[in-house]
Design a protein around this motif. Structure first.
Motif, PDB file in Angstrom:
ATOM      1  N   MET A   1      20.038  44.543  70.346  1.00 29.45           N
ATOM      2  CA  MET A   1      20.667  43.249  70.421  1.00 29.45           C
ATOM      3  C   MET A   1      22.028  43.324  69.723  1.00 29.45           C
ATOM      4  SD  MET A   1      17.578  40.608  69.873  1.00 29.45           S
ATOM      5  CE  MET A   1      17.733  39.468  71.151  1.00 29.45           C
ATOM      6  N   PRO A   2      23.082  43.346  70.495  1.00 25.49           N
ATOM      7  CA  PRO A   2      24.415  43.600  69.935  1.00 25.49           C
ATOM      8  C   PRO A   2      24.929  42.536  68.966  1.00 25.49           C
ATOM      9  CG  PRO A   2      24.555  43.050  72.271  1.00 25.49           C
ATOM     10  CD  PRO A   2      23.114  43.198  71.941  1.00 25.49           C
ATOM     11  N   LEU A   3      24.392  41.337  69.004  1.00 27.23           N
ATOM     12  CA  LEU A   3      24.865  40.284  68.100  1.00 27.23           C
ATOM     13  C   LEU A   3      23.813  39.882  67.062  1.00 27.23           C
ATOM     14  CD1 LEU A   3      26.836  38.050  70.633  1.00 27.23           C
ATOM     15  CD2 LEU A   3      27.753  39.683  68.970  1.00 27.23           C
ATOM     16  N   ALA A   4      22.809  40.712  66.884  1.00 30.83           N
ATOM     17  CA  ALA A   4      21.751  40.408  65.919  1.00 30.83           C
ATOM     18  C   ALA A   4      22.349  40.211  64.534  1.00 30.83           C
ATOM     19  CB  ALA A   4      20.724  41.529  65.902  1.00 30.83           C
ATOM     20  N   GLY A   5      21.945  39.125  63.897  1.00 31.09           N
ATOM     21  CA  GLY A   5      22.412  38.845  62.551  1.00 31.09           C
ATOM     22  C   GLY A   5      23.800  38.238  62.463  1.00 31.09           C
ATOM     23  N   ARG A   6      24.426  37.999  63.585  1.00 37.24           N
ATOM     24  CA  ARG A   6      25.775  37.411  63.606  1.00 37.24           C
ATOM     25  C   ARG A   6      25.679  35.909  63.804  1.00 37.24           C
ATOM     26  NH1 ARG A   6      29.509  41.275  62.104  1.00 37.24           N
ATOM     27  NH2 ARG A   6      28.966  43.239  63.073  1.00 37.24           N
ATOM     28  N   ARG A   7      26.513  35.169  63.071  1.00 41.01           N
ATOM     29  CA  ARG A   7      26.566  33.705  63.214  1.00 41.01           C
ATOM     30  C   ARG A   7      27.872  33.345  63.906  1.00 41.01           C
ATOM     31  NH1 ARG A   7      27.465  28.895  59.623  1.00 41.01           N
ATOM     32  NH2 ARG A   7      26.056  27.325  60.455  1.00 41.01           N
ATOM     33  N   ILE A   8      27.755  32.692  65.046  1.00 39.80           N
ATOM     34  CA  ILE A   8      28.925  32.414  65.875  1.00 39.80           C
ATOM     35  C   ILE A   8      29.084  30.909  66.058  1.00 39.80           C
ATOM     36  CG2 ILE A   8      30.004  32.777  68.135  1.00 39.80           C
ATOM     37  CD1 ILE A   8      28.418  35.442  68.227  1.00 39.80           C
ATOM     38  N   LEU A   9      30.270  30.427  65.745  1.00 42.61           N
ATOM     39  CA  LEU A   9      30.612  29.023  65.944  1.00 42.61           C
ATOM     40  C   LEU A   9      30.999  28.808  67.397  1.00 42.61           C
ATOM     41  CD1 LEU A   9      31.415  26.153  64.958  1.00 42.61           C
ATOM     42  CD2 LEU A   9      33.661  27.118  64.370  1.00 42.61           C
ATOM     43  N   VAL A  10      30.409  27.806  68.018  1.00 43.92           N
ATOM     44  CA  VAL A  10      30.759  27.446  69.388  1.00 43.92           C
ATOM     45  C   VAL A  10      31.279  26.007  69.370  1.00 43.92           C
ATOM     46  CG1 VAL A  10      29.926  27.085  71.754  1.00 43.92           C
ATOM     47  CG2 VAL A  10      29.040  29.002  70.384  1.00 43.92           C
ATOM     48  N   VAL A  11      32.560  25.855  69.772  1.00 46.36           N
ATOM     49  CA  VAL A  11      33.183  24.539  69.867  1.00 46.36           C
ATOM     50  C   VAL A  11      33.581  24.342  71.322  1.00 46.36           C
ATOM     51  CG1 VAL A  11      34.988  22.997  69.028  1.00 46.36           C
ATOM     52  CG2 VAL A  11      34.072  24.770  67.507  1.00 46.36           C
ATOM     53  N   GLU A  12      32.850  23.463  71.989  1.00 43.36           N
ATOM     54  CA  GLU A  12      33.038  23.221  73.427  1.00 43.36           C
ATOM     55  C   GLU A  12      32.591  21.803  73.723  1.00 43.36           C
ATOM     56  OE1 GLU A  12      33.811  22.896  77.011  1.00 43.36           O
ATOM     57  OE2 GLU A  12      34.196  24.966  76.366  1.00 43.36           O
ATOM     58  N   ASP A  13      33.443  21.011  74.379  1.00 43.02           N
ATOM     59  CA  ASP A  13      33.080  19.616  74.630  1.00 43.02           C
ATOM     60  C   ASP A  13      32.409  19.371  75.979  1.00 43.02           C
ATOM     61  OD1 ASP A  13      35.326  19.886  76.216  1.00 43.02           O
ATOM     62  OD2 ASP A  13      36.441  18.248  75.289  1.00 43.02           O
ATOM     63  N   GLU A  14      32.266  20.396  76.789  1.00 41.29           N
ATOM     64  CA  GLU A  14      31.500  20.273  78.026  1.00 41.29           C
ATOM     65  C   GLU A  14      30.059  20.688  77.711  1.00 41.29           C
ATOM     66  OE1 GLU A  14      33.249  22.157  81.464  1.00 41.29           O
ATOM     67  OE2 GLU A  14      35.259  21.869  80.606  1.00 41.29           O
ATOM     68  N   TYR A  15      29.163  19.704  77.707  1.00 39.06           N
ATOM     69  CA  TYR A  15      27.799  19.914  77.231  1.00 39.06           C
ATOM     70  C   TYR A  15      27.110  21.113  77.882  1.00 39.06           C
ATOM     71  CZ  TYR A  15      22.866  19.381  76.393  1.00 39.06           C
ATOM     72  OH  TYR A  15      21.567  19.638  76.052  1.00 39.06           O
ATOM     73  N   PHE A  16      27.111  21.175  79.199  1.00 37.88           N
ATOM     74  CA  PHE A  16      26.371  22.239  79.877  1.00 37.88           C
ATOM     75  C   PHE A  16      26.988  23.611  79.617  1.00 37.88           C
ATOM     76  CE2 PHE A  16      25.081  18.491  82.363  1.00 37.88           C
ATOM     77  CZ  PHE A  16      23.715  18.580  82.135  1.00 37.88           C
ATOM     78  N   LEU A  17      28.309  23.683  79.562  1.00 36.72           N
ATOM     79  CA  LEU A  17      28.957  24.955  79.244  1.00 36.72           C
ATOM     80  C   LEU A  17      28.640  25.364  77.807  1.00 36.72           C
ATOM     81  CD1 LEU A  17      30.719  27.338  79.919  1.00 36.72           C
ATOM     82  CD2 LEU A  17      32.740  25.909  79.454  1.00 36.72           C
ATOM     83  N   ALA A  18      28.697  24.413  76.885  1.00 36.57           N
ATOM     84  CA  ALA A  18      28.366  24.710  75.488  1.00 36.57           C
ATOM     85  C   ALA A  18      26.947  25.254  75.379  1.00 36.57           C
ATOM     86  CB  ALA A  18      28.525  23.452  74.638  1.00 36.57           C
ATOM     87  N   ASP A  19      26.036  24.630  76.092  1.00 35.22           N
ATOM     88  CA  ASP A  19      24.644  25.076  76.090  1.00 35.22           C
ATOM     89  C   ASP A  19      24.519  26.477  76.683  1.00 35.22           C
ATOM     90  OD1 ASP A  19      21.850  24.392  75.533  1.00 35.22           O
ATOM     91  OD2 ASP A  19      21.609  24.436  77.719  1.00 35.22           O
ATOM     92  N   ASP A  20      25.222  26.740  77.779  1.00 31.82           N
ATOM     93  CA  ASP A  20      25.183  28.066  78.405  1.00 31.82           C
ATOM     94  C   ASP A  20      25.766  29.144  77.488  1.00 31.82           C
ATOM     95  OD1 ASP A  20      24.014  26.970  80.661  1.00 31.82           O
ATOM     96  OD2 ASP A  20      25.865  26.999  81.857  1.00 31.82           O
ATOM     97  N   ILE A  21      26.874  28.836  76.828  1.00 30.74           N
ATOM     98  CA  ILE A  21      27.475  29.800  75.900  1.00 30.74           C
ATOM     99  C   ILE A  21      26.500  30.093  74.765  1.00 30.74           C
ATOM    100  CG2 ILE A  21      29.295  30.135  74.172  1.00 30.74           C
ATOM    101  CD1 ILE A  21      31.161  28.514  76.058  1.00 30.74           C
ATOM    102  N   GLY A  22      25.954  29.042  74.183  1.00 27.95           N
ATOM    103  CA  GLY A  22      25.002  29.227  73.091  1.00 27.95           C
ATOM    104  C   GLY A  22      23.803  30.047  73.502  1.00 27.95           C
ATOM    105  N   GLU A  23      23.245  29.740  74.656  1.00 26.65           N
ATOM    106  CA  GLU A  23      22.065  30.461  75.141  1.00 26.65           C
ATOM    107  C   GLU A  23      22.394  31.933  75.413  1.00 26.65           C
ATOM    108  OE1 GLU A  23      18.277  31.202  75.676  1.00 26.65           O
ATOM    109  OE2 GLU A  23      19.068  29.278  75.000  1.00 26.65           O
ATOM    110  N   THR A  24      23.545  32.188  75.999  1.00 22.14           N
ATOM    111  CA  THR A  24      23.953  33.574  76.265  1.00 22.14           C
ATOM    112  C   THR A  24      24.047  34.370  74.967  1.00 22.14           C
ATOM    113  OG1 THR A  24      25.166  32.953  78.270  1.00 22.14           O
ATOM    114  CG2 THR A  24      25.814  35.019  77.202  1.00 22.14           C
ATOM    115  N   LEU A  25      24.674  33.782  73.956  1.00 20.11           N
ATOM    116  CA  LEU A  25      24.845  34.479  72.677  1.00 20.11           C
ATOM    117  C   LEU A  25      23.519  34.621  71.929  1.00 20.11           C
ATOM    118  CD1 LEU A  25      28.232  32.866  71.603  1.00 20.11           C
ATOM    119  CD2 LEU A  25      27.857  35.120  72.650  1.00 20.11           C
ATOM    120  N   ARG A  26      22.652  33.608  72.022  1.00 20.93           N
ATOM    121  CA  ARG A  26      21.325  33.711  71.398  1.00 20.93           C
ATOM    122  C   ARG A  26      20.513  34.843  72.025  1.00 20.93           C
ATOM    123  NH1 ARG A  26      21.339  28.297  72.201  1.00 20.93           N
ATOM    124  NH2 ARG A  26      21.895  27.132  70.361  1.00 20.93           N
ATOM    125  N   THR A  27      20.631  34.999  73.333  1.00 17.42           N
ATOM    126  CA  THR A  27      19.912  36.069  74.033  1.00 17.42           C
ATOM    127  C   THR A  27      20.295  37.440  73.485  1.00 17.42           C
ATOM    128  OG1 THR A  27      19.784  34.747  76.038  1.00 17.42           O
ATOM    129  CG2 THR A  27      19.506  37.099  76.315  1.00 17.42           C
TER     130      THR A  27
END
Length: 123
Positions: A1-27
């Motif tokens: 998992m290339p981002l394991a242990g990393r905390r990433i701030l996501v600032v996005e005002d389009e709800y569905f895109l924000a959710d998709d970005i977050g889910e992608t990075l969580r994966t």
């Protein structure tokens, strides 16, 4: 998992895109700070004292431009990428060298680029 242990701030005002970005990075193992869609909420995360390893920042939020947050992240030496539906001309000169991902975003490519940026912040 290339981002394991990393905390990433996501600032996005389009709800569905924000959710998709977050889910992608969580994966990929990341912990997500946010996502938030307002400058004020991003400021709160910056002030909470927790460590951030990177950020994905929408340039133009409903509540204003993201540049004050970008300035603070740069001062803390936290790497970040911009996302926008606008041309690069919407980016002020001080941030012309920041990686810009145009919407619609290729989420897999975004994740690869963000991982590379975390691993080598000078990219």
């Amino acid at each position: 998992m290339p981002l394991a242990g990393r905390r990433i701030l996501v600032v996005e005002d389009e709800y569905f895109l924000a959710d998709d970005i977050g889910e992608t990075l969580r994966t990929l193992g990341a912990e997500i700070a946010g996502p938030v869609g307002h400058l004020e909420d991003a400021v709160e995360i910056l002030r909470d004292g927790s460590v951030l390893d990177a950020a994905v920042l929408d340039v133009n939020l409903r509540t204003g431009m993201i540049f004050p947050i970008a300035r603070e992240l740069r001062a803390r030496q936290v790497p970040f990428v911009f996302t926008t539906g606008y041309d690069r001309i919407s980016i002020i000169s001080e941030f012309q060298n920041v990686l810009l991902l145009e919407k619609p975003i290729d989420l897999a490519a975004m994740a690869r680029k963000l991982t590379a940026l975390i691993d080598n912040p000078r990219i």
